[in-house]
Design a protein around this motif. Sequence first.
Motif, PDB file in Angstrom:
ATOM      1  N   ALA A  77       0.819  -1.220   0.000  1.00  0.00           N
ATOM      2  CA  ALA A  77       0.000   0.000   0.000  1.00  0.00           C
ATOM      3  C   ALA A  77       0.846   1.260   0.000  1.00  0.00           C
ATOM      4  O   ALA A  77       0.432   2.293  -0.544  1.00  0.00           O
ATOM      5  CB  ALA A  77      -0.941  -0.001   1.204  1.00  0.00           C
ATOM      6  N   GLY A  78       2.041   1.214   0.602  1.00  0.00           N
ATOM      7  CA  GLY A  78       2.871   2.401   0.666  1.00  0.00           C
ATOM      8  C   GLY A  78       2.519   3.286   1.843  1.00  0.00           C
ATOM      9  O   GLY A  78       1.546   3.035   2.573  1.00  0.00           O
ATOM     10  N   PRO A  79       3.260   4.364   2.057  1.00  0.00           N
ATOM     11  CA  PRO A  79       3.035   5.223   3.240  1.00  0.00           C
ATOM     12  C   PRO A  79       1.726   5.994   3.202  1.00  0.00           C
ATOM     13  O   PRO A  79       1.097   6.206   4.233  1.00  0.00           O
ATOM     14  CB  PRO A  79       4.250   6.168   3.213  1.00  0.00           C
ATOM     15  N   THR A  80       1.297   6.457   2.019  1.00  0.00           N
ATOM     16  CA  THR A  80       0.051   7.242   1.925  1.00  0.00           C
ATOM     17  C   THR A  80      -0.842   6.646   0.837  1.00  0.00           C
ATOM     18  O   THR A  80      -0.993   7.210  -0.255  1.00  0.00           O
ATOM     19  CB  THR A  80       0.376   8.708   1.593  1.00  0.00           C
ATOM     20  N   PRO A  81      -1.456   5.514   1.119  1.00  0.00           N
ATOM     21  CA  PRO A  81      -2.253   4.853   0.075  1.00  0.00           C
ATOM     22  C   PRO A  81      -3.627   5.496  -0.082  1.00  0.00           C
ATOM     23  O   PRO A  81      -4.218   5.994   0.870  1.00  0.00           O
ATOM     24  CB  PRO A  81      -2.388   3.426   0.602  1.00  0.00           C
ATOM     25  N   GLY A  82      -4.116   5.469  -1.305  1.00  0.00           N
ATOM     26  CA  GLY A  82      -5.493   5.846  -1.548  1.00  0.00           C
ATOM     27  C   GLY A  82      -6.416   4.668  -1.289  1.00  0.00           C
ATOM     28  O   GLY A  82      -5.977   3.560  -0.979  1.00  0.00           O
ATOM     29  N   LYS A  83      -7.705   4.915  -1.441  1.00  0.00           N
ATOM     30  CA  LYS A  83      -8.679   3.871  -1.147  1.00  0.00           C
ATOM     31  C   LYS A  83      -8.536   2.691  -2.105  1.00  0.00           C
ATOM     32  O   LYS A  83      -8.563   1.523  -1.684  1.00  0.00           O
ATOM     33  CB  LYS A  83     -10.092   4.451  -1.234  1.00  0.00           C
ATOM     34  N   ALA A  84      -8.346   2.992  -3.407  1.00  0.00           N
ATOM     35  CA  ALA A  84      -8.218   1.911  -4.385  1.00  0.00           C
ATOM     36  C   ALA A  84      -6.935   1.123  -4.159  1.00  0.00           C
ATOM     37  O   ALA A  84      -6.923  -0.114  -4.238  1.00  0.00           O
ATOM     38  CB  ALA A  84      -8.244   2.494  -5.802  1.00  0.00           C
ATOM     39  N   ARG A 136      -5.301   0.786  -1.360  1.00  0.00           N
ATOM     40  CA  ARG A 136      -5.438   0.007  -0.120  1.00  0.00           C
ATOM     41  C   ARG A 136      -6.228  -1.278  -0.377  1.00  0.00           C
ATOM     42  O   ARG A 136      -5.850  -2.338   0.088  1.00  0.00           O
ATOM     43  CB  ARG A 136      -6.131   0.860   0.941  1.00  0.00           C
ATOM     44  N   TRP A 137      -7.329  -1.177  -1.140  1.00  0.00           N
ATOM     45  CA  TRP A 137      -8.099  -2.381  -1.459  1.00  0.00           C
ATOM     46  C   TRP A 137      -7.264  -3.360  -2.256  1.00  0.00           C
ATOM     47  O   TRP A 137      -7.287  -4.570  -2.009  1.00  0.00           O
ATOM     48  CB  TRP A 137      -9.343  -1.997  -2.253  1.00  0.00           C
ATOM     49  N   LEU A 138      -6.512  -2.845  -3.238  1.00  0.00           N
ATOM     50  CA  LEU A 138      -5.692  -3.719  -4.065  1.00  0.00           C
ATOM     51  C   LEU A 138      -4.606  -4.386  -3.226  1.00  0.00           C
ATOM     52  O   LEU A 138      -4.291  -5.572  -3.417  1.00  0.00           O
ATOM     53  CB  LEU A 138      -5.070  -2.915  -5.210  1.00  0.00           C
ATOM     54  N   ALA A 139      -4.030  -3.657  -2.277  1.00  0.00           N
ATOM     55  CA  ALA A 139      -2.993  -4.234  -1.422  1.00  0.00           C
ATOM     56  C   ALA A 139      -3.549  -5.370  -0.574  1.00  0.00           C
ATOM     57  O   ALA A 139      -2.917  -6.420  -0.430  1.00  0.00           O
ATOM     58  CB  ALA A 139      -2.397  -3.145  -0.530  1.00  0.00           C
ATOM     59  N   VAL A 140      -4.741  -5.165  -0.015  1.00  0.00           N
ATOM     60  CA  VAL A 140      -5.363  -6.223   0.781  1.00  0.00           C
ATOM     61  C   VAL A 140      -5.689  -7.430  -0.092  1.00  0.00           C
ATOM     62  O   VAL A 140      -5.449  -8.586   0.284  1.00  0.00           O
ATOM     63  CB  VAL A 140      -6.636  -5.695   1.475  1.00  0.00           C
ATOM     64  N   ALA A 141      -6.250  -7.168  -1.288  1.00  0.00           N
ATOM     65  CA  ALA A 141      -6.645  -8.262  -2.173  1.00  0.00           C
ATOM     66  C   ALA A 141      -5.453  -9.099  -2.607  1.00  0.00           C
ATOM     67  O   ALA A 141      -5.576 -10.316  -2.807  1.00  0.00           O
ATOM     68  CB  ALA A 141      -7.367  -7.699  -3.395  1.00  0.00           C
ATOM     69  N   ILE A 142      -4.287  -8.470  -2.765  1.00  0.00           N
ATOM     70  CA  ILE A 142      -3.093  -9.221  -3.175  1.00  0.00           C
ATOM     71  C   ILE A 142      -2.417  -9.872  -1.985  1.00  0.00           C
ATOM     72  O   ILE A 142      -1.935 -11.012  -2.067  1.00  0.00           O
ATOM     73  CB  ILE A 142      -2.110  -8.285  -3.916  1.00  0.00           C
ATOM     74  N   ALA A 143      -2.341  -9.161  -0.853  1.00  0.00           N
ATOM     75  CA  ALA A 143      -1.573  -9.647   0.288  1.00  0.00           C
ATOM     76  C   ALA A 143      -2.163 -10.924   0.874  1.00  0.00           C
ATOM     77  O   ALA A 143      -1.414 -11.837   1.258  1.00  0.00           O
ATOM     78  CB  ALA A 143      -1.497  -8.566   1.370  1.00  0.00           C
ATOM     79  N   VAL A 144      -3.476 -11.037   0.949  1.00  0.00           N
ATOM     80  CA  VAL A 144      -4.096 -12.202   1.596  1.00  0.00           C
ATOM     81  C   VAL A 144      -3.803 -13.496   0.839  1.00  0.00           C
ATOM     82  O   VAL A 144      -3.264 -14.445   1.411  1.00  0.00           O
ATOM     83  CB  VAL A 144      -5.613 -11.972   1.769  1.00  0.00           C
TER      84      VAL A 144
END
Length: 685
Positions: free
Chosen positions: A347-354, A356-364
């Motif tokens: 997500a990085g230090p200042t992620p946007g909403k999209a 953040r969702w993409l980071a969660v979807a990939i990380a899990v």
Amino acid sequence: MAAIVVSLALLALGLGVVPLPLGLQLGGTGLLVGLGVWLCRPQRSRWGLLVLLPLLLAWGLGHQPGPEPGDPVALIPKGSHQPVAIERTGTLLADPQANLDGKGCRVPVQWQKGRSDLRFRRCPQLQEGWRLQVGGQLRRPRVAPHPLLAGPAERLARQGIWTVLDVGQWSLLAKPATPVADLRRRMAQAMVARGGPEAGGVLAALVLGSAVVPVPLEVRDAFRVSGLSHALAASGFHLTVLLGAVMALARGGPRPLRWGLALGAMLLFLLLAGPQPSVVRAVVMGTMAFLVQEGGRRSRPLGVLLLCLLLMLLWQPSWLLDVGFQLSVAATAGLLLTARPLEERLAGPTPGKARRWLAVAIAVPLAASFWTLPLQLLHFGSVPLYAVAANLAVDPLLTPLTLGAMAMALVAVTVPALLGLVAWPLLPLTQLLLWISRQFAALPLAQWQLGRLDPVLVVLFSAGLVPWLLAGPTTVRRWRGPGLALLAAAMALHLARSAGDHLLLVHEGQRDLLVARHGGRGALVSRSGDRLSCSRARQLATGLGVQRFDWVFIGDPVASLGRECWQELGDTVISALGESNPELAAAPSPSLQVGQRLQSPGLSLRPLAADSQAALLQAGRLHWLLLPDRQSWRSWRERTQGPGQPISGLWLGFGLRPQERALLPKLRPDQLWITTSSTPGWRAL
């Protein structure tokens, strides 16, 4: 120090070294639970890894299930494979399930003491909980002919079943009330009737699990190859979706409300899916996740995970060797220990909403895939290469489909008239889910077949992988360099071993499969062309890491039902009776004549006679003579009156008479393979 002393004492108790009365055993169990709770505190989690994990392994290995006193297996003499006639009264533990070949069905039964697996030639209309008077031939289940292949004996042993009863006659004694089983059956039937075998089966599996729902085999394979099997198994994913929806509604509410809704969601999930082992594990894991969330900084995920493992193995030690249990634990560890740090990095230090969702979807899915990778290589020898991408593609669908399927199941048994209205938006989404899974399963190298790793190499691979999965202090990062070296060493040793010259013979009844390997590639000689032989060959290819055989030679005609299966296995498929076998008309060559050969670099098969199946098989430096029947033996003897071509081994598919043994070439015992008995077995070189 006190914890170590207690753990050593309980280790002896877990292994059965110190027999104690029941009261002391219960006291030891209480101490074990207390030790687990003590180690769950944040500053003691590392002690938990060093002390509790070896103790759990010892407990599980020392308490593996076996036949209880009075089990029907005691009626079969030890070492005997002859069936025994019996007649008993028992209670069915499930609804009958049709066999894969469509002939008959099977169902587990509980006797007064012990269990058996009933086999019916014609599947009767029976239901879970009914009591029967059953008579027939009792036998031991068939063991797997090779460690890479599945066998009924191993599957049934995990259910505490040690015998199979081939039913000759039966009579119904009683139909006790089974409200929970009837409820689940009504749900599944209504959903399948509304959506059809594929879409309806998937929707029912999202609620009840594919273990009890008749999902078509082609759909199961597509989900497995694409890395989406978890969607069809009643597991922690489905409970997480339900808990997430419930807790979102209760966010900001008082603690009693949150706890009440969470408990109600878990009970609802248990009611819908039934007390299957995977469901019970999911409920325990869901409880663990809820405790971590509610505990905040007062508990660590690792400590709660250890306590969860302790409770589950104390209750069911047999789960330690269950593949589903191992994958569930590894995936949960990945979600607890790796998913959040990986999400923050993506997500990085200042992620946007999209983002953040993409980071969660990939990380899990990425964290779960990495943590389960060693187990997949140990048990299956293959990895779904596009699992993360497939999960990312279906992530927007699975949550609404899972919640919608649960709502559809409840409507099916409460307000059936509204079932069509609830199903209307769900069926198109389910069809889309099916289409996505098939598209990923059809991609090249969808299943990356590396071959099953030896346990020692899996340990090396896991030791090298762990420092890269843990986000910790500098001391953890220092081990990433050595970890990378361990990963490279494990894979290099595995690939070097796979690249050698090998022969593997698997014998099962009248079926013989001979796999020749050279340079990491493989070729197959099968004595039978039936569908079961092809299924066994596919399992061997996956376990050995062979994506496709260079060529396949089949010793008899291929049945129409198995033709496509064989052609999917090899680039070239030849039958010994190719000219008279129209089912192989699409094969590159209709038959193999004397003077011709099946050949690829380092692998070849050359027939030796026109009137038999005698052939010479080459795998690199290995030259083996294949004589599958007595006619092949006679042809070879008539052809080699003088000194024949030097061979490095001989396979006979029949037994020799005493006077014929004197005519055998002078070979070492490991160079002479004879398969005559119906007992399964294998030989390797």
